[in-house]
Scaffold this motif. Structure first.
Motif, PDB file in Angstrom:
ATOM      1  N   ARG A 132       0.855  -1.172   0.000  1.00 45.70           N
ATOM      2  CA  ARG A 132       0.000   0.000   0.000  1.00 45.70           C
ATOM      3  C   ARG A 132       0.894   1.226   0.000  1.00 45.70           C
ATOM      4  O   ARG A 132       1.926   1.262   0.658  1.00 45.70           O
ATOM      5  N   ILE A 140      -3.134   4.343  -2.029  1.00 50.22           N
ATOM      6  CA  ILE A 140      -3.205   3.411  -3.156  1.00 50.22           C
ATOM      7  C   ILE A 140      -3.050   1.996  -2.614  1.00 50.22           C
ATOM      8  O   ILE A 140      -2.042   1.676  -1.991  1.00 50.22           O
ATOM      9  N   ARG A 145      -6.194  -2.422  -6.283  1.00 49.35           N
ATOM     10  CA  ARG A 145      -6.106  -1.353  -7.290  1.00 49.35           C
ATOM     11  C   ARG A 145      -7.101  -0.226  -6.994  1.00 49.35           C
ATOM     12  O   ARG A 145      -7.638   0.399  -7.903  1.00 49.35           O
ATOM     13  N   VAL A 147      -7.861   3.470  -5.379  1.00 50.26           N
ATOM     14  CA  VAL A 147      -7.181   4.736  -5.090  1.00 50.26           C
ATOM     15  C   VAL A 147      -8.186   5.677  -4.454  1.00 50.26           C
ATOM     16  O   VAL A 147      -9.317   5.818  -4.933  1.00 50.26           O
ATOM     17  N   PHE A 161      -3.271   3.784 -13.509  1.00 58.62           N
ATOM     18  CA  PHE A 161      -2.941   3.200 -12.209  1.00 58.62           C
ATOM     19  C   PHE A 161      -1.461   2.817 -12.151  1.00 58.62           C
ATOM     20  O   PHE A 161      -0.763   3.122 -11.171  1.00 58.62           O
ATOM     21  N   VAL A 165       1.275   4.366  -9.539  1.00 58.80           N
ATOM     22  CA  VAL A 165       2.051   3.532  -8.618  1.00 58.80           C
ATOM     23  C   VAL A 165       3.553   3.747  -8.823  1.00 58.80           C
ATOM     24  O   VAL A 165       4.320   3.854  -7.867  1.00 58.80           O
TER      25      VAL A 165
END
Length: 228
Positions: A132, A140, A145, A147, A161, A165
């Motif tokens: 995380r 996130i 997945r 947010v 995404f 990340v």
């Protein structure tokens, strides 16, 4: 029966077939490819628990296949190398191979190495369940997945995404467009680097717009960074 899936990329068809039969006897699901390109395509097409990868392949070398796999996946890879090929072993491990075995090999040793790699992979995946990222009020969850910023959920496309990340996992670091392309789009991407600018604009609209404090920053002439 294990049911785990193993991709065999080996151009010597007799060796590939022998490995395939032994693995299927042990309960693994398998597919074999005989060239670098076909192996890479099979990898991208399927969901694999492990890859057996010959170093000497036609069309695309085993090392290049490994490099491309590592740009998009952490799936365990065991290299199949020729005798006395120390440089291949060192290069392969440096590129992210999990193990190697030298031809000719006993099938029992190969099976043992496969079991060891799969055990490590299971442990790694378990650790990833807790992964995380947080930056200020931005959170996130890599596993789900999801947010959120504050209490507001943010809907992102898969590429957005992955970009978010990558940026957050290197927070406060300035990342060039080329670095972002390499890690988010992969080595196979041959388009313009301004695709990064386009996706940064999409992300800003979703992550920063309507919030008083932006997290995505442009570093003129270099690239982008995320920081509080």
């Amino acid at each position: 029966m294990s049911g785990e899936s193993i991709l065999i990329i080996e151009d010597e068809r007799k060796i590939a077939r022998l490995i395939q039969l032994e693995l299927e006897h042990e309960g693994y699901e398998t597919e074999a490819a005989s060239t670098g390109f076909s192996g890479l395509e099979a990898f991208k097409r399927g969901q694999w628990d492990l890859v057996l990868l010959d170093v000497m392949l036609p069309e695309l070398s085993g090392m290049e296949v490994l490099r491309r796999i590592r740009s998009i996946s952490k799936t365990p890879v065991i290299l199949l190398t020729a005798r006395d090929s120390l440089p291949d072993k060192v290069s392969g491990l440096d590129l992210g191979a999990n193990d190697y075995i030298t031809k000719p090999f006993e099938i029992e040793e190969l099976l043992a190495r496969i079991r060891a790699c799969l055990r490590m992979s299971v442990a790694y995946k378990a650790s990833q369940k807790e992964e995380r990222y947080e930056l200020g009020d931005l959170a996130i969850d890599v596993q789900t997945r999801e947010v959120t910023r504050g209490s507001k959920p943010i809907e992102l496309t898969p590429r957005e995404f992955d970009l978010l990340v990558f940026l957050v996992s290197h927070k406060s670091q300035v990342l060039s467009r080329e670095q972002i392309i390499e890690h988010v789009w992969g080595y196979d991407y041959y388009g313009e680097t301004n695709v990064v600018d386009v996706y940064i604009r999409y992300l800003r609209k979703k992550v920063d717009t309507h919030f008083s404090k932006p997290y995505i920053h442009t570093v003129r002439g270099v690239g982008y960074t995320m920081k509080e």
